[in-house]
Design a protein around this motif. Structure first.
Motif, PDB file in Angstrom:
ATOM      1  N   MET A   1       3.115  12.039  13.916  1.00  0.00           N
ATOM      2  CA  MET A   1       2.739  12.053  12.426  1.00  0.00           C
ATOM      3  C   MET A   1       1.855  10.988  12.091  1.00  0.00           C
ATOM      4  N   LYS A   2       0.783  11.338  11.166  1.00  0.00           N
ATOM      5  CA  LYS A   2      -0.430  10.282  10.711  1.00  0.00           C
ATOM      6  C   LYS A   2       0.288   9.727   9.388  1.00  0.00           C
ATOM      7  N   CYS A   3      -0.193   8.633   9.067  1.00  0.00           N
ATOM      8  CA  CYS A   3      -0.004   8.288   7.721  1.00  0.00           C
ATOM      9  C   CYS A   3      -1.306   7.555   7.360  1.00  0.00           C
ATOM     10  N   ILE A   4      -1.506   7.642   6.097  1.00  0.00           N
ATOM     11  CA  ILE A   4      -2.582   7.039   5.457  1.00  0.00           C
ATOM     12  C   ILE A   4      -2.215   5.997   4.544  1.00  0.00           C
ATOM     13  N   ARG A   5      -2.813   4.744   4.699  1.00  0.00           N
ATOM     14  CA  ARG A   5      -2.344   3.703   3.860  1.00  0.00           C
ATOM     15  C   ARG A   5      -3.745   3.330   3.132  1.00  0.00           C
ATOM     16  N   VAL A   6      -3.542   3.330   1.764  1.00  0.00           N
ATOM     17  CA  VAL A   6      -4.563   3.041   0.816  1.00  0.00           C
ATOM     18  C   VAL A   6      -3.933   1.802   0.108  1.00  0.00           C
ATOM     19  N   CYS A   7      -4.791   0.511   0.332  1.00  0.00           N
ATOM     20  CA  CYS A   7      -4.647  -0.704  -0.218  1.00  0.00           C
ATOM     21  C   CYS A   7      -4.549  -0.507  -1.724  1.00  0.00           C
ATOM     22  N   GLN A   8      -3.556  -1.275  -2.368  1.00  0.00           N
ATOM     23  CA  GLN A   8      -3.324  -1.192  -3.694  1.00  0.00           C
ATOM     24  C   GLN A   8      -3.084  -2.492  -4.222  1.00  0.00           C
ATOM     25  N   ASN A   9      -3.945  -3.403  -3.442  1.00  0.00           N
ATOM     26  CA  ASN A   9      -3.678  -4.935  -3.846  1.00  0.00           C
ATOM     27  C   ASN A   9      -4.829  -5.248  -4.997  1.00  0.00           C
ATOM     28  N   ARG A  10      -4.996  -6.291  -5.367  1.00  0.00           N
ATOM     29  CA  ARG A  10      -5.816  -6.693  -6.662  1.00  0.00           C
ATOM     30  C   ARG A  10      -7.130  -6.360  -6.622  1.00  0.00           C
ATOM     31  N   THR A  11      -7.808  -6.767  -5.495  1.00  0.00           N
ATOM     32  CA  THR A  11      -9.220  -6.491  -5.160  1.00  0.00           C
ATOM     33  C   THR A  11      -9.612  -4.967  -5.045  1.00  0.00           C
ATOM     34  N   CYS A  12      -8.852  -4.351  -4.306  1.00  0.00           N
ATOM     35  CA  CYS A  12      -8.988  -3.118  -3.894  1.00  0.00           C
ATOM     36  C   CYS A  12      -8.683  -2.233  -5.402  1.00  0.00           C
ATOM     37  N   ARG A  13      -7.764  -2.727  -6.041  1.00  0.00           N
ATOM     38  CA  ARG A  13      -7.416  -1.750  -7.316  1.00  0.00           C
ATOM     39  C   ARG A  13      -8.644  -1.999  -8.333  1.00  0.00           C
ATOM     40  N   LYS A  14      -9.190  -3.225  -8.272  1.00  0.00           N
ATOM     41  CA  LYS A  14     -10.595  -3.354  -9.138  1.00  0.00           C
ATOM     42  C   LYS A  14     -11.450  -2.448  -8.757  1.00  0.00           C
ATOM     43  N   GLN A  15     -11.470  -2.216  -7.463  1.00  0.00           N
ATOM     44  CA  GLN A  15     -12.766  -1.228  -6.771  1.00  0.00           C
ATOM     45  C   GLN A  15     -12.292  -0.030  -7.059  1.00  0.00           C
ATOM     46  N   GLY A  16     -11.200   0.619  -7.516  1.00  0.00           N
ATOM     47  CA  GLY A  16     -10.838   2.055  -7.699  1.00  0.00           C
ATOM     48  C   GLY A  16      -9.685   2.667  -6.622  1.00  0.00           C
ATOM     49  N   ALA A  17      -8.872   1.888  -6.062  1.00  0.00           N
ATOM     50  CA  ALA A  17      -7.923   2.168  -5.193  1.00  0.00           C
ATOM     51  C   ALA A  17      -7.252   3.340  -5.608  1.00  0.00           C
ATOM     52  N   ALA A  18      -6.493   2.802  -6.687  1.00  0.00           N
ATOM     53  CA  ALA A  18      -5.649   3.898  -7.588  1.00  0.00           C
ATOM     54  C   ALA A  18      -5.997   5.126  -7.681  1.00  0.00           C
ATOM     55  N   LYS A  19      -7.290   5.583  -8.020  1.00  0.00           N
ATOM     56  CA  LYS A  19      -7.782   6.744  -7.827  1.00  0.00           C
ATOM     57  C   LYS A  19      -8.031   7.420  -6.567  1.00  0.00           C
ATOM     58  N   VAL A  20      -8.241   6.534  -5.517  1.00  0.00           N
ATOM     59  CA  VAL A  20      -8.234   6.733  -4.145  1.00  0.00           C
ATOM     60  C   VAL A  20      -7.061   7.519  -3.723  1.00  0.00           C
ATOM     61  N   LEU A  21      -5.851   6.598  -3.906  1.00  0.00           N
ATOM     62  CA  LEU A  21      -4.561   7.056  -3.552  1.00  0.00           C
ATOM     63  C   LEU A  21      -4.242   8.438  -4.634  1.00  0.00           C
ATOM     64  N   ALA A  22      -4.545   8.418  -5.521  1.00  0.00           N
ATOM     65  CA  ALA A  22      -4.162   9.661  -6.612  1.00  0.00           C
ATOM     66  C   ALA A  22      -4.997  10.874  -5.886  1.00  0.00           C
ATOM     67  N   ALA A  23      -6.302  10.785  -5.429  1.00  0.00           N
ATOM     68  CA  ALA A  23      -7.106  12.026  -4.552  1.00  0.00           C
ATOM     69  C   ALA A  23      -6.416  12.388  -3.483  1.00  0.00           C
ATOM     70  N   PHE A  24      -5.883  11.419  -2.573  1.00  0.00           N
ATOM     71  CA  PHE A  24      -5.165  11.974  -1.419  1.00  0.00           C
ATOM     72  C   PHE A  24      -3.519  12.716  -1.800  1.00  0.00           C
ATOM     73  N   ASP A  25      -3.120  12.136  -2.850  1.00  0.00           N
ATOM     74  CA  ASP A  25      -1.819  12.724  -3.169  1.00  0.00           C
ATOM     75  C   ASP A  25      -2.028  14.190  -3.808  1.00  0.00           C
ATOM     76  N   VAL A  26      -3.241  14.573  -4.328  1.00  0.00           N
ATOM     77  CA  VAL A  26      -3.454  15.741  -4.765  1.00  0.00           C
ATOM     78  C   VAL A  26      -3.371  16.792  -3.774  1.00  0.00           C
ATOM     79  N   ILE A  27      -4.117  16.548  -2.475  1.00  0.00           N
ATOM     80  CA  ILE A  27      -4.297  17.540  -1.335  1.00  0.00           C
ATOM     81  C   ILE A  27      -3.082  17.246  -0.298  1.00  0.00           C
ATOM     82  N   SER A  28      -2.397  18.075  -0.101  1.00  0.00           N
ATOM     83  CA  SER A  28      -1.193  17.868   0.766  1.00  0.00           C
ATOM     84  C   SER A  28      -1.553  18.418   2.207  1.00  0.00           C
TER      85      SER A  28
END
Length: 95
Positions: A1-28
């Protein structure tokens, strides 16, 4: 089983990481877990996406690029070379 980890720490969040995580969540994807992670230690190069157990690092990922990672890497078992994080994968060259 694979796992995708999307950094959600301060700097990555400023660079849009929350939207990247959300994009992964849309496609199962079967047998793939997607999760936000703490700092992956590559600040300033994000949003960072790490695929485990493959240990493939993607850097500067935009939400619009998520379907490419899903189609090519997760479903097609082919690394998205142009998105590879150059520090760990010298063959990658983000443009």
């Amino acid at each position: 089983m694979k796992c995708i980890r999307v950094c959600q720490n301060r700097t990555c969040r400023k660079q849009g990481a929350a939207k990247v995580l959300a994009a992964f969540d849309v496609i199962s994807v079967p047998d793939v877990t997607v999760m936000g992670s703490g700092c992956l230690g590559q600040c300033g190069n994000g949003p960072m996406v790490l695929v485990v157990p493959d240990m493939i690092w993607y850097s500067g990922v935009y939400p619009s690029e998520v379907p490419l990672i899903i189609e090519q890497h997760l479903l097609g078992n082919q690394i998205v070379t142009k998105m590879l994080y150059h520090r760990f994968h010298p063959q990658g060259q983000k443009q």
